[in-house]
Design an enzyme around this catalytic site. Structure first.
Site, PDB file in Angstrom:
ATOM      1  N   ASP A   1       0.856  -1.196   0.000  1.00 30.61           N
ATOM      2  CA  ASP A   1       0.000   0.000   0.000  1.00 30.61           C
ATOM      3  C   ASP A   1       0.892   1.246   0.000  1.00 30.61           C
ATOM      4  O   ASP A   1       2.095   1.151   0.247  1.00 30.61           O
ATOM      5  CB  ASP A   1      -0.903   0.008   1.254  1.00 30.61           C
ATOM      6  CG  ASP A   1      -1.799   1.242   1.311  1.00 30.61           C
ATOM      7  OD1 ASP A   1      -2.434   1.584   0.293  1.00 30.61           O
ATOM      8  OD2 ASP A   1      -1.843   1.909   2.371  1.00 30.61           O
ATOM      9  N   SER A   2       0.271   2.402  -0.200  1.00 31.84           N
ATOM     10  CA  SER A   2       1.032   3.659  -0.143  1.00 31.84           C
ATOM     11  C   SER A   2       1.549   3.924   1.272  1.00 31.84           C
ATOM     12  O   SER A   2       2.487   4.686   1.463  1.00 31.84           O
ATOM     13  CB  SER A   2       0.133   4.819  -0.570  1.00 31.84           C
ATOM     14  OG  SER A   2      -0.952   4.952   0.326  1.00 31.84           O
TER      15      SER A   2
ATOM     16  N   TYR B   1      -1.011   8.734  -2.245  1.00 29.25           N
ATOM     17  CA  TYR B   1      -1.022   8.504  -3.690  1.00 29.25           C
ATOM     18  C   TYR B   1      -2.222   9.178  -4.362  1.00 29.25           C
ATOM     19  O   TYR B   1      -2.225   9.371  -5.563  1.00 29.25           O
ATOM     20  CB  TYR B   1      -1.153   6.997  -3.986  1.00 29.25           C
ATOM     21  CG  TYR B   1       0.089   6.163  -3.857  1.00 29.25           C
ATOM     22  CD1 TYR B   1       1.262   6.674  -3.298  1.00 29.25           C
ATOM     23  CD2 TYR B   1       0.100   4.843  -4.304  1.00 29.25           C
ATOM     24  CE1 TYR B   1       2.398   5.873  -3.191  1.00 29.25           C
ATOM     25  CE2 TYR B   1       1.224   4.044  -4.204  1.00 29.25           C
ATOM     26  CZ  TYR B   1       2.374   4.559  -3.641  1.00 29.25           C
ATOM     27  OH  TYR B   1       3.484   3.773  -3.533  1.00 29.25           O
ATOM     28  N   GLY B   2      -3.240   9.461  -3.542  1.00 29.98           N
ATOM     29  CA  GLY B   2      -4.574   9.842  -4.026  1.00 29.98           C
ATOM     30  C   GLY B   2      -4.645  10.859  -5.135  1.00 29.98           C
ATOM     31  O   GLY B   2      -5.505  10.790  -5.994  1.00 29.98           O
TER      32      GLY B   2
ATOM     33  N   CYS C   1      -4.366  -1.452  -1.977  1.00 27.99           N
ATOM     34  CA  CYS C   1      -4.546  -0.013  -2.162  1.00 27.99           C
ATOM     35  C   CYS C   1      -5.476   0.174  -3.358  1.00 27.99           C
ATOM     36  O   CYS C   1      -5.154  -0.274  -4.461  1.00 27.99           O
ATOM     37  CB  CYS C   1      -3.172   0.606  -2.437  1.00 27.99           C
ATOM     38  SG  CYS C   1      -3.216   2.356  -2.856  1.00 27.99           S
ATOM     39  N   ASN C   2      -6.624   0.790  -3.131  1.00 25.09           N
ATOM     40  CA  ASN C   2      -7.570   0.987  -4.241  1.00 25.09           C
ATOM     41  C   ASN C   2      -6.975   1.884  -5.318  1.00 25.09           C
ATOM     42  O   ASN C   2      -7.183   1.669  -6.510  1.00 25.09           O
ATOM     43  CB  ASN C   2      -8.861   1.638  -3.725  1.00 25.09           C
ATOM     44  CG  ASN C   2      -9.613   0.735  -2.787  1.00 25.09           C
ATOM     45  OD1 ASN C   2      -9.215   0.564  -1.645  1.00 25.09           O
ATOM     46  ND2 ASN C   2     -10.686   0.139  -3.260  1.00 25.09           N
ATOM     47  N   THR C   3      -6.249   2.907  -4.864  1.00 21.83           N
ATOM     48  CA  THR C   3      -5.697   3.885  -5.805  1.00 21.83           C
ATOM     49  C   THR C   3      -4.655   3.227  -6.715  1.00 21.83           C
ATOM     50  O   THR C   3      -4.677   3.409  -7.936  1.00 21.83           O
ATOM     51  CB  THR C   3      -5.068   5.050  -5.016  1.00 21.83           C
ATOM     52  OG1 THR C   3      -6.037   5.518  -4.078  1.00 21.83           O
ATOM     53  CG2 THR C   3      -4.668   6.181  -5.918  1.00 21.83           C
TER      54      THR C   3
ATOM     55  N   CYS D   1     -11.217   3.021   0.029  1.00 19.83           N
ATOM     56  CA  CYS D   1      -9.786   3.283   0.216  1.00 19.83           C
ATOM     57  C   CYS D   1      -9.393   2.503   1.455  1.00 19.83           C
ATOM     58  O   CYS D   1     -10.109   2.531   2.461  1.00 19.83           O
ATOM     59  CB  CYS D   1      -9.547   4.770   0.434  1.00 19.83           C
ATOM     60  SG  CYS D   1      -7.889   5.170   1.047  1.00 19.83           S
ATOM     61  N   THR D   2      -8.263   1.799   1.393  1.00 21.22           N
ATOM     62  CA  THR D   2      -7.924   0.898   2.499  1.00 21.22           C
ATOM     63  C   THR D   2      -7.521   1.636   3.778  1.00 21.22           C
ATOM     64  O   THR D   2      -7.465   1.036   4.843  1.00 21.22           O
ATOM     65  CB  THR D   2      -6.817  -0.083   2.077  1.00 21.22           C
ATOM     66  OG1 THR D   2      -5.699   0.671   1.566  1.00 21.22           O
ATOM     67  CG2 THR D   2      -7.316  -1.043   1.015  1.00 21.22           C
ATOM     68  N   HIS D   3      -7.242   2.927   3.679  1.00 19.77           N
ATOM     69  CA  HIS D   3      -6.986   3.687   4.913  1.00 19.77           C
ATOM     70  C   HIS D   3      -8.279   3.897   5.715  1.00 19.77           C
ATOM     71  O   HIS D   3      -8.247   4.028   6.933  1.00 19.77           O
ATOM     72  CB  HIS D   3      -6.418   5.072   4.578  1.00 19.77           C
ATOM     73  CG  HIS D   3      -4.950   5.101   4.310  1.00 19.77           C
ATOM     74  ND1 HIS D   3      -4.395   4.631   3.155  1.00 19.77           N
ATOM     75  CD2 HIS D   3      -3.903   5.544   5.065  1.00 19.77           C
ATOM     76  CE1 HIS D   3      -3.080   4.810   3.192  1.00 19.77           C
ATOM     77  NE2 HIS D   3      -2.755   5.357   4.337  1.00 19.77           N
TER      78      HIS D   3
HETATM   79  N1  DGL Z   1      -4.801   3.291   0.786  1.00 17.81           N
HETATM   80  C1  DGL Z   1      -4.941   3.815  -0.498  1.00 17.81           C
HETATM   81  C2  DGL Z   1      -6.201   3.458  -1.208  1.00 17.81           C
HETATM   82  O1  DGL Z   1      -6.739   2.424  -0.919  1.00 17.81           O
HETATM   83  C3  DGL Z   1      -4.208   5.020  -0.938  1.00 17.81           C
HETATM   84  C4  DGL Z   1      -4.483   6.287  -0.247  1.00 17.81           C
HETATM   85  C5  DGL Z   1      -3.512   7.344  -0.658  1.00 17.81           C
HETATM   86  O2  DGL Z   1      -2.294   7.101  -0.583  1.00 17.81           O
HETATM   87  O3  DGL Z   1      -3.972   8.410  -1.077  1.00 17.81           O
HETATM   88  O4  DGL Z   1      -6.672   4.138  -2.077  1.00 17.81           O
END
Ligand code: DGL
Length: 256
Positions: A10-11, A42-43, A73-75, A184-186
């Site tokens: 993930d990011s 990463y968003g 990470c979805n992004t 988003c996984t966060h």
């Molecule tokens: N955890 C990430 C996601 O699922 C990335 C969030 C990020 O870095 O902006 O999208």
């Protein structure tokens, strides 16, 4: 049988919400987690940059002999999964997608919210998922502004974070959604704050963690690469940031 580790990427801290599901569901498997940390969030990065970072990360995990990669990470999934699958053609790679299908099926009012990063909300993957499963459902998209930063700062419980969460979630509740998808996984780390804003309303909050761990399980089975029952799993935490970041990853992974 294959006792090599599963790589989870993930990011930053977000993929730990997926890591926790894997840890619970697959107790024989070794897990190596790579939370970039240096380039997070990463968003709003350009797609090409996210692709580069994803390749770099998978290469790093392969140095540790991973047998399967979860892009937690979805992004990064939205920006890079096709590219990764072409480039590492022999490697099983699991990506993350917002739980649009169960959300649309479960919504009684046929009003669903998808909360995610800008990049994920704009993605072709989401567009296709909505086209496929969202017929007759009104889907409201919202960026979780400040959410990733709050989780990265370990500030899930702060009053300031609660206000950020309120600013995003309250308008969705006013639109009468009855399912909120955390894309988003966060964001699962902010579930408590989200529930606090939702209060007594009958609103379901769903993420993709469990579905991903089921997918991983079925791929391990399919490729015949499950770890042996007597395997003693090891858990490693890597990052492109510093050693302290790796230590924080470990702590957050095992934190209840
Ligand atoms: N955890 C990430 C996601 O699922 C990335 C969030 C990020 O870095 O902006 O999208």
């Amino acid at each position: 049988m294959d006792n090599r580790p599963i790589g989870v990427y993930d990011s930053g801290f977000g993929g730990l919400s997926v890591w926790r599901e894997l840890y619970r569901a697959l107790p024989d498997e070794s897990l190596i987690y790579l939370g970039d940390g240096k380039n997070c969030p990463y968003g709003s990065l350009p797609e090409e940059r996210i692709r580069e970072l994803a390749v770099q990360s998978v290469e790093e995990l392969l140095k540790h002999d991973c047998k399967l990669i979860v892009v937690a990470c979805n992004t990064a999934t939205a920006a890079a999964i096709n590219h990764l699958r072409e480039r590492f053609a022999e490697l099983p790679i699991v990506g993350l997608e917002p739980a649009v299908k169960p959300a649309c099926l479960k919504s009684k009012r046929k009003r669903v919210a998808v909360v995610a990063t800008e990049r994920s909300l704009e993605s072709e993957k989401l567009r296709l998922a909505l086209e496929r499963y969202g017929e007759g459902v009104e889907v409201i998209k919202a960026v979780g502004r400040g959410f990733v930063e709050a989780v990265e700062a370990d500030a899930e419980q702060s009053a300031e974070t609660l206000e950020k969460v309120r600013a995003v979630i309250e308008p969705l509740l006013e639109s009468e959604v009855d399912v909120i998808v955390l894309g988003c996984t966060h964001y699962p780390f902010l579930k408590r704050a989200i529930r606090q804003v939702v209060g007594e309303r009958d609103v379901m909050i769903i993420d993709s963690g469990e579905a991903v761990s089921k997918r991983v399980e079925s791929l391990l089975e399919h490729y015949g690469i499950k770890a042996a029952e007597e395997n003693e799993p090891r858990y490693e935490f890597l990052s492109f940031a510093d050693a302290e970041y790796c230590e924080r990853l470990r702590r957050k992974a095992f934190d209840e």
